[in-house]
Design a protein around this motif. Structure first.
Motif, PDB file in Angstrom:
ATOM      1  N   ASP A  18       0.857  -1.183   0.000  1.00 39.00           N
ATOM      2  CA  ASP A  18       0.000   0.000   0.000  1.00 39.00           C
ATOM      3  C   ASP A  18       0.888   1.227   0.000  1.00 39.00           C
ATOM      4  N   ARG A  25      -3.727  11.413   2.575  1.00 36.61           N
ATOM      5  CA  ARG A  25      -4.474  10.155   2.534  1.00 36.61           C
ATOM      6  C   ARG A  25      -4.525   9.556   3.927  1.00 36.61           C
ATOM      7  N   LYS A  26      -5.686   9.066   4.313  1.00 40.19           N
ATOM      8  CA  LYS A  26      -5.835   8.405   5.607  1.00 40.19           C
ATOM      9  C   LYS A  26      -6.207   6.961   5.359  1.00 40.19           C
ATOM     10  N   TRP A  27      -5.761   6.069   6.227  1.00 39.56           N
ATOM     11  CA  TRP A  27      -6.157   4.683   6.117  1.00 39.56           C
ATOM     12  C   TRP A  27      -6.335   4.091   7.501  1.00 39.56           C
ATOM     13  N   ARG A  28      -7.096   3.017   7.541  1.00 37.42           N
ATOM     14  CA  ARG A  28      -7.376   2.344   8.798  1.00 37.42           C
ATOM     15  C   ARG A  28      -7.397   0.852   8.511  1.00 37.42           C
ATOM     16  N   THR A  29      -6.877   0.091   9.431  1.00 37.84           N
ATOM     17  CA  THR A  29      -6.878  -1.353   9.257  1.00 37.84           C
ATOM     18  C   THR A  29      -7.303  -2.019  10.548  1.00 37.84           C
ATOM     19  N   GLU A  30      -8.006  -3.114  10.425  1.00 38.15           N
ATOM     20  CA  GLU A  30      -8.407  -3.905  11.582  1.00 38.15           C
ATOM     21  C   GLU A  30      -8.098  -5.356  11.299  1.00 38.15           C
ATOM     22  N   SER A  31      -7.686  -6.052  12.316  1.00 39.02           N
ATOM     23  CA  SER A  31      -7.390  -7.484  12.176  1.00 39.02           C
ATOM     24  C   SER A  31      -7.965  -8.228  13.363  1.00 39.02           C
TER      25      SER A  31
END
Length: 49
Positions: free
Chosen positions: A33, A39-45
């Protein structure tokens, strides 16, 4: 996203890689990525055992 070498960004660009492996060490997902200014991003696991 493509960067123009003739007009590079004036702010830093972040290249992120992620590799997910299972309990046996097999790669199950791989991704790359790019993060650019603004730019903003978010991730969850979720990990289950």
């Amino acid at each position: 996203m493509e960067l123009d070498p003739a007009d590079p960004p004036r702010e830093p660009v972040v290249v992120m890689t992620a590799k997910f492996v299972d309990s046996e060490g097999n790669v199950v997902e791989y991704g790359v990525d790019l993060g650019v200014p603004g730019r903003k991003w978010r991730t969850e696991s979720e990990v289950a055992q």
